[in-house]
Design a protein around this motif. Structure first.
Motif, PDB file in Angstrom:
ATOM      1  N   LEU A   1      -7.306  -1.441  11.019  1.00  0.00           N
ATOM      2  CA  LEU A   1      -7.249  -0.523  12.158  1.00  0.00           C
ATOM      3  C   LEU A   1      -8.691  -0.210  12.549  1.00  0.00           C
ATOM      4  O   LEU A   1      -9.617  -0.869  12.080  1.00  0.00           O
ATOM      5  CB  LEU A   1      -6.471   0.728  11.750  1.00  0.00           C
ATOM      6  CG  LEU A   1      -5.095   0.432  11.127  1.00  0.00           C
ATOM      7  CD1 LEU A   1      -4.489   1.698  10.569  1.00  0.00           C
ATOM      8  CD2 LEU A   1      -4.172  -0.178  12.166  1.00  0.00           C
TER       9      LEU A   1
ATOM     10  N   ILE B   1     -10.795   1.978  11.632  1.00  0.00           N
ATOM     11  CA  ILE B   1     -11.663   2.215  10.471  1.00  0.00           C
ATOM     12  C   ILE B   1     -10.988   1.753   9.185  1.00  0.00           C
ATOM     13  O   ILE B   1     -11.642   1.209   8.305  1.00  0.00           O
ATOM     14  CB  ILE B   1     -12.028   3.718  10.389  1.00  0.00           C
ATOM     15  CG1 ILE B   1     -12.846   4.125  11.623  1.00  0.00           C
ATOM     16  CG2 ILE B   1     -12.793   4.035   9.106  1.00  0.00           C
ATOM     17  CD1 ILE B   1     -13.221   5.592  11.694  1.00  0.00           C
ATOM     18  N   ASP B   2      -9.679   1.947   9.071  1.00  0.00           N
ATOM     19  CA  ASP B   2      -8.967   1.648   7.833  1.00  0.00           C
ATOM     20  C   ASP B   2      -8.606   0.174   7.704  1.00  0.00           C
ATOM     21  O   ASP B   2      -8.466  -0.538   8.700  1.00  0.00           O
ATOM     22  CB  ASP B   2      -7.666   2.466   7.775  1.00  0.00           C
ATOM     23  CG  ASP B   2      -7.956   3.947   7.652  1.00  0.00           C
ATOM     24  OD1 ASP B   2      -8.303   4.393   6.562  1.00  0.00           O
ATOM     25  OD2 ASP B   2      -7.856   4.642   8.693  1.00  0.00           O
ATOM     26  N   HIS B   3      -8.388  -0.224   6.454  1.00  0.00           N
ATOM     27  CA  HIS B   3      -7.923  -1.579   6.173  1.00  0.00           C
ATOM     28  C   HIS B   3      -6.863  -1.502   5.087  1.00  0.00           C
ATOM     29  O   HIS B   3      -7.038  -0.792   4.093  1.00  0.00           O
ATOM     30  CB  HIS B   3      -9.088  -2.455   5.704  1.00  0.00           C
ATOM     31  CG  HIS B   3      -8.688  -3.831   5.300  1.00  0.00           C
ATOM     32  ND1 HIS B   3      -8.616  -4.868   6.209  1.00  0.00           N
ATOM     33  CD2 HIS B   3      -8.300  -4.340   4.117  1.00  0.00           C
ATOM     34  CE1 HIS B   3      -8.216  -5.961   5.574  1.00  0.00           C
ATOM     35  NE2 HIS B   3      -8.013  -5.659   4.300  1.00  0.00           N
ATOM     36  N   LEU B   4      -5.762  -2.217   5.271  1.00  0.00           N
ATOM     37  CA  LEU B   4      -4.705  -2.251   4.266  1.00  0.00           C
ATOM     38  C   LEU B   4      -4.326  -3.695   3.995  1.00  0.00           C
ATOM     39  O   LEU B   4      -4.245  -4.511   4.918  1.00  0.00           O
ATOM     40  CB  LEU B   4      -3.478  -1.478   4.770  1.00  0.00           C
ATOM     41  CG  LEU B   4      -3.743   0.026   4.964  1.00  0.00           C
ATOM     42  CD1 LEU B   4      -3.810   0.353   6.435  1.00  0.00           C
ATOM     43  CD2 LEU B   4      -2.686   0.846   4.270  1.00  0.00           C
ATOM     44  N   ASP B   5      -4.085  -3.998   2.720  1.00  0.00           N
ATOM     45  CA  ASP B   5      -3.591  -5.321   2.347  1.00  0.00           C
ATOM     46  C   ASP B   5      -2.099  -5.194   2.111  1.00  0.00           C
ATOM     47  O   ASP B   5      -1.662  -4.519   1.177  1.00  0.00           O
ATOM     48  CB  ASP B   5      -4.317  -5.823   1.096  1.00  0.00           C
ATOM     49  CG  ASP B   5      -5.763  -6.183   1.414  1.00  0.00           C
ATOM     50  OD1 ASP B   5      -5.971  -7.007   2.325  1.00  0.00           O
ATOM     51  OD2 ASP B   5      -6.669  -5.624   0.785  1.00  0.00           O
ATOM     52  N   LEU B   6      -1.300  -5.797   2.986  1.00  0.00           N
ATOM     53  CA  LEU B   6       0.150  -5.615   2.955  1.00  0.00           C
ATOM     54  C   LEU B   6       0.853  -6.947   2.757  1.00  0.00           C
ATOM     55  O   LEU B   6       0.282  -8.008   2.955  1.00  0.00           O
ATOM     56  CB  LEU B   6       0.628  -4.994   4.283  1.00  0.00           C
ATOM     57  CG  LEU B   6       0.020  -3.647   4.673  1.00  0.00           C
ATOM     58  CD1 LEU B   6       0.562  -3.202   6.022  1.00  0.00           C
ATOM     59  CD2 LEU B   6       0.341  -2.598   3.605  1.00  0.00           C
TER      60      LEU B   6
ATOM     61  N   LEU C   1      -1.020  -9.953   4.221  1.00  0.00           N
ATOM     62  CA  LEU C   1      -1.680  -9.752   5.506  1.00  0.00           C
ATOM     63  C   LEU C   1      -2.774  -8.724   5.319  1.00  0.00           C
ATOM     64  O   LEU C   1      -2.540  -7.658   4.740  1.00  0.00           O
ATOM     65  CB  LEU C   1      -0.688  -9.194   6.528  1.00  0.00           C
ATOM     66  CG  LEU C   1       0.444 -10.074   7.031  1.00  0.00           C
ATOM     67  CD1 LEU C   1       1.272  -9.294   8.054  1.00  0.00           C
ATOM     68  CD2 LEU C   1      -0.115 -11.331   7.669  1.00  0.00           C
ATOM     69  N   GLY C   2      -3.960  -9.011   5.824  1.00  0.00           N
ATOM     70  CA  GLY C   2      -4.994  -7.993   5.913  1.00  0.00           C
ATOM     71  C   GLY C   2      -4.831  -7.299   7.250  1.00  0.00           C
ATOM     72  O   GLY C   2      -4.904  -7.948   8.285  1.00  0.00           O
ATOM     73  N   VAL C   3      -4.587  -6.001   7.233  1.00  0.00           N
ATOM     74  CA  VAL C   3      -4.377  -5.254   8.476  1.00  0.00           C
ATOM     75  C   VAL C   3      -5.539  -4.285   8.637  1.00  0.00           C
ATOM     76  O   VAL C   3      -5.755  -3.422   7.790  1.00  0.00           O
ATOM     77  CB  VAL C   3      -3.041  -4.497   8.445  1.00  0.00           C
ATOM     78  CG1 VAL C   3      -2.823  -3.753   9.762  1.00  0.00           C
ATOM     79  CG2 VAL C   3      -1.882  -5.452   8.185  1.00  0.00           C
TER      80      VAL C   3
ATOM     81  N   ALA D   1       0.873  -1.179   0.000  1.00  0.00           N
ATOM     82  CA  ALA D   1       0.000   0.000   0.000  1.00  0.00           C
ATOM     83  C   ALA D   1       0.902   1.219   0.000  1.00  0.00           C
ATOM     84  O   ALA D   1       1.604   1.471   0.980  1.00  0.00           O
ATOM     85  CB  ALA D   1      -0.908  -0.002   1.220  1.00  0.00           C
ATOM     86  N   GLY D   2       0.917   1.948  -1.077  1.00  0.00           N
ATOM     87  CA  GLY D   2       1.745   3.149  -1.160  1.00  0.00           C
ATOM     88  C   GLY D   2       3.207   2.774  -1.232  1.00  0.00           C
ATOM     89  O   GLY D   2       3.567   1.663  -1.633  1.00  0.00           O
TER      90      GLY D   2
ATOM     91  N   ILE E   1      -4.859  -8.411  12.489  1.00  0.00           N
ATOM     92  CA  ILE E   1      -3.976  -8.884  11.420  1.00  0.00           C
ATOM     93  C   ILE E   1      -4.378 -10.295  11.030  1.00  0.00           C
ATOM     94  O   ILE E   1      -4.354 -11.205  11.861  1.00  0.00           O
ATOM     95  CB  ILE E   1      -2.503  -8.861  11.878  1.00  0.00           C
ATOM     96  CG1 ILE E   1      -2.140  -7.431  12.304  1.00  0.00           C
ATOM     97  CG2 ILE E   1      -1.580  -9.364  10.768  1.00  0.00           C
ATOM     98  CD1 ILE E   1      -0.675  -7.214  12.504  1.00  0.00           C
TER      99      ILE E   1
END
Lengths: 499, 175, 499, 175
Positions: B72, B74-79, B68-70, B8-9, B61
């Motif tokens: 928080l 409200i947010d979600h990031l696939d890392l 990994l699906g992370v 992500a980014g 996590i």
């Protein structure tokens, strides 16, 4: 009047737990049923006794009328509570209960029949002077084309036998009408076994406001104020509150009177909900829901009336014993439905096994939950896991308590709608009470439309690295404390057995 | 231990430092800055308390596929996360041979010196280069014993994160 | 008026959690402190940030004024909430806060001083026309002997500096007075560092009824109705309810007015409680408790007023904004204190580590809890683990909900008072509202006096046999699923780390 | 598997039968009557769901010393449990010799018949007496092979729980 002593609960999850708790306050023995995957569910543990159902598919479990009647007999039940969904609005089931000498906790079969026929119910309600949306009765395709101009575009095609948001089509212009009719009729047959359709005027951005009513078998009807249910996804309510931030005192009073009139028009008995669409200060009655609603707790928090207790008393033939002027509302309540859906991936259902749960608590909070470690979340049943309800002396306090409670809550094992709910209760428009049925769609813009949050990215990256680090260290961990480890393993395994 | 976090980014390198800051507290270096980070289990096998930069938050996590699906609050990031040292990432995904390993800059910064020259034999863990960022210096080490095949950067200039500093042929020719 | 933005909570357990939740509804950042064994406690997890205290002994942890002031400075706190117990009624601490420019959330130091001097406070209250028990001021042994006849037997010897039920002696006749005085004076020195004693008439079977008051810094005082707290062990309240089943409407009104008069007589500011003994329809004021009471939730459930929010607003200098006629009570609430004490073995403290917890929930229920898996229950702190509070439209519903909730609750790791509480809320005299301060003593008769219950014995024997059987099977369990077992063990161990 | 449960009131024998009644359900014989019993973990390592005779209850069981503290909703019992077969209970706790074992009535009821007489040799498991209560009859069996030394009760009269019916001298005279 026939007192209820043993109540069979023909449902599962949080609503079965809710009904069990009502039984405890009335000295009624609550009796549960369960499909195989629900064997360790909270409603099974909390009931006095529980009977297995043959399989998980709804038709074989919580919709299995024949088996439920057998169990009711074997269990010595004198009444059945259907909860919501499943058999709650099924006139055949209500009639079958009556025929077997069992009290059905809900409206009589003929009232269910009347409310289920949306077209006829709307005519009766309109005849009682309650405003309804311009619309038609059941129409053929030809009649529909002819009537559409009078109803006006945009309009809705709805199934006469429908409910729960299914089989509804929005049509923007006469060009789209024939194909939409074809589609809707096919869906109506598939979903309800009934091809009849009707048309109704569609409001693009209404608010959904409903009124709780209680009616006894002796002709008394009262209302318990409104619930605002405009936060919806796919015509399913997600957040509800009472009172509605959209109503003036005058409008509230007129809405309450209209709800009582509508209930009287369909001869309503037991707890029910009259649903309205609100378009600035005009309101239109859309239907009468002949059951306990998922969102009933917000009304309970504000009025202090236990609606399930009222249902049971009414079903037993007791008079209401509650006059309209005795219903005093206090403060504000809001409910958030926590479902097993992944809000970051199109709200797809998230299936799995609940590993652990952390539920909020404290002043003003109520959690109605069907969650327990070990519970499978399957494709067979509704994704609703728990309802978080917050009360506060003011709307602001209720929402602040809710925001904190959603932060406290966590579910391990499946993805949930918690991130969506946390976003919604902090959204400035929601906080200001300025929202309508399109509100929830803003989540998708928010999730997809904004640049990645650098702060969140950094937190997530650190967490991911620490997670990997922790796993790495675990892998190379020397095998110490073996005996203790085995003991713990055995304990965990034995716990697994029971859940 | 260093970890490369991607997905992500911009890619990030997170280094977990020894010794830890205390019970349940770790020292983490990211973007060249060191933090005292709280990290402890919060719920089940998925939820953790992350305390960092004065804020405590719960993080979920979940492994999904290779990543990994992370999630928080409200947010979600696939890392994706992988050890960044001592083993450099192998080039298998790029379809190359397995006979070389690259020593890359783990973060953007000033390449202070390069300590090896082509043809030189190096032991595992030998210093290949020194990089400086945010006023801290860090040694880049040889992940395995071998021979330096190529040096692509020179001391005294800025390098970007992931830039190849040197290429080694490990003893035995790889694999 | 100075708004509170960052609040340091100088307490632990359920009350620290309670205060954190109040902060959330006010947008205040809650800051926690913790002794070493509390590192994984819920109040640490729920706060925005948490600071360690040097050791577990109260003097070094939650009574450590010097360290708390340092932390408040380092944390940028602008206020400190002491909870109850520990520093809540310590005038020196309140003065130290004021000197450091910190808001002390409670009465000013001089009010704490005044309320702490029980003899002087009683004189002021009596002078305001509020009935007090016949008694003396601080007396020497000789004066006590002379005054005892006027006070009347049986009488109590109480410590001027006392509180929390400590250092109290009942004397039945003049023969016993000299030795009791000697004993009491020694205890008073040991416990409070103050040898002063006074005498007070003792009522053998009174009811303990107290009135919650709120007073702002601008002279406004209101009361929020009474709490009945007659279920006590060793002068410690165990079950409280509101309203009191012992009061008529007239008596309730007079008691409320007396409480306001007593609070005014001592110049009270912030939330406080005026305690009375009730002897049929005569009442006597015994003291003013200058703090938030453990049992404050029953008042919150009945009035809808958040007392901790009120404390914070008053401490920040805001006017009360609540008139007496705006305080409307609804329904009935009851609280049960769940403590780590073994009711079957003389209520001995039960120390250990909390392994797992199951807390009740549902309509009308509130649980204020300091429990979490992994939390040590040590000799250093009060045995109170959690408070279970039930509200109902009627006393009967509240008690039925409570009975069901106590059955739902379970704590693994230490013994708790749950069995006692389950017995109490089902006791016919308690159910009838006919009980006084001697009620709890009936548990001992019940436990020891009745023959062994054959049904319970059989259940226990079967359970014991199955437990042994299960353990036996586990012992001979083949070592299957080893990898999975190790993974689980590692997870459990890692969980242990964090809590 | 048979278990002797002692410590509160009359001693009890609880037999766990094979095969179990189903997943999470066992068959248990006590006082000569067989029950289908639900038994599953409820909380931590201490709390269990016991479902028996139409009632579900949570039971806490904590080892303490040699015994078990068993807490029901309100009641608490301090019990001891030990495998009851094939070894008969030794009389060590009564300070007597170890050369006799007593056959006691496990519950109050009507003693229907006594099947042995003093001096008679009995095999292990032989019927010593028959007792009836709650419309059920139950056989009292010899816990070990031996010789009847004493018969203390006669058929046709009421006996109380724990009352000694007969005394045996086991073969070998005890330990």
């Amino acid at each position: 009047m026939k007192p209820i002593r043993r109540l069979l609960i023909a449902n599962r999850g949080e609503i079965a737990v809710r009904i069990i708790r009502a039984c405890r306050a009335l000295g009624i023995a609550p009796l549960a049923v369960y499909s195989p995957i629900d064997a360790g569910a909270p409603h099974v543990r909390l009931a006095d006794a529980a009977w297995p159902l043959p399989a998980d598919a709804p038709a074989e479990s919580y919709l299995n009328i024949a088996r439920l009647r057998e169990i009711a007999r074997a269990a010595g039940a004198d009444a059945i509570h259907p909860g919501y969904g499943f058999l709650a609005e099924n006139p055949a089931f209500a009639a079958a209960c009556a025929a077997a000498g069992l009290i059905f906790v809900g409206p009589p079969a003929e009232v269910l029949e009347r409310c289920g026929d949306k077209v006829h119910a709307r005519e009766q309600i309109a005849a009682a002077g309650v405003p309804v949306l311009p619309g038609t009765g059941a129409v053929s395709d030809e009649e529909a084309v002819a009537a559409a101009g009078r109803v006006g575009y945009p309009l809705l095609i709805k199934a006469v036998g429908g409910g729960g948001g299914k089989g509804i089509h929005v049509v923007d212009s006469s060009v789209d009408l024939p194909s939409a009719l074809r589609l809707a009729r096919g869906e109506a047959v598939a979903a309800f076994g009934d091809p009849r359709l009707y048309l109704e005027r569609w409001l693009p951005r209404p608010r959904h406001v409903e009124v709780q009513i209680l009616a006894d078998a002796h002709g008394a009807i009262v209302h318990l104020g409104e619930r605002e249910c405009s936060v919806q996804r796919r015509h399913q309510k997600v957040i509800e509150e009472s009172p509605s931030p959209a109503l003036t005192a005058d409008l509230r009073e007129r809405l309450g009177a209209a709800a009582v009139a509508a209930a009287r028009a369909v001869g309503y008995v037991n707890a029910g909900t009259v649903e309205f669409l609100l378009d600035s200060d005009a309101f239109y009655c859309i239907e009468v829901n002949a059951r306990l609603q998922v969102e009933h707790p917000v009304t309970e928090m504000v009025t202090g009336v236990d609606l399930v207790e009222a249902q049971l008393r009414i079903a037993a033939g007791e008079p209401l014993g509650l006059r309209q002027d005795e219903i005093v509302r206090r403060g504000h309540a809001v409910e958030c439905r926590v479902g097993a859906e992944d809000p970051h991936h199109g709200f797809l259902p998230s299936l799995g096994v609940i590993e652990a749960v952390r539920e909020p608590a404290g002043p003003g909070m109520r959690v109605d939950s069907g969650l327990a470690p070990g519970l499978p979340v399957s494709r067979y049943f509704d994704p609703l896991l728990a309802k978080v309800v917050a009360w506060g002396a003011t709307r602001q306090v209720a929402l602040d308590r809710m925001a904190a409670a959603l932060d406290e809550m966590a579910v391990s094992g499946v993805r949930t709608t918690l991130p969506f709910l946390r976003w919604a209760v902090r959204d400035p428009a929601f906080r200001a009470g300025e929202y309508d049925v399109r509100f929830a769609a803003r989540w998708d813009e928010w999730v997809n439309g904004r640049p990645p949050d650098q702060d969140a990215l950094l937190s997530a990256a650190i967490a991911a690295a620490l997670w990997a680090h922790h796993r790495h260290r675990r892998t190379v961990l020397p095998r110490t404390a073996t005996a203790d480890g085995w003991r713990r393993t055995a304990r965990i395994e034995s716990l697994g057995e029971g859940s | 231990m260093k970890y490369a976090v991607t997905g992500a980014g911009p890619d990030l390198e997170v280094e977990v430092l020894d010794p830890p800051a205390g019970p349940g507290r770790l020292r983490v270096r990211v973007h060249g800055r060191e933090y005292d980070v709280g990290w402890s289990p919060a719920l089940g096998s998925t939820h953790w308390w992350l305390e960092w930069d004065g804020r405590r938050q719960m993080v979920a996590i979940e492994p999904e596929g290779d990543g990994l699906g992370v999630t928080l609050a409200i947010d979600h990031l696939d890392l994706r996360v992988a050890p960044a040292s001592p083993l450099p990432r192998k080039r298998r995904e790029q379809g190359g041979t397995l006979q070389t390993v690259e020593v890359r800059a783990p973060m953007p910064g000033l390449l202070v010196t390069v300590e090896v020259r082509p043809g030189q034999a190096v032991g595992a863990g030998a210093t290949v280069a020194v990089i400086e960022a945010m006023k801290m210096q860090m040694e880049l080490r040889a992940p395995a014993a071998g021979t330096v095949r190529e040096v692509r950067a020179t001391g005294g200039r800025e390098v970007s994160a992931g830039e190849v500093i040197a290429v080694l042929v490990p003893d035995g020719g790889g694999r």
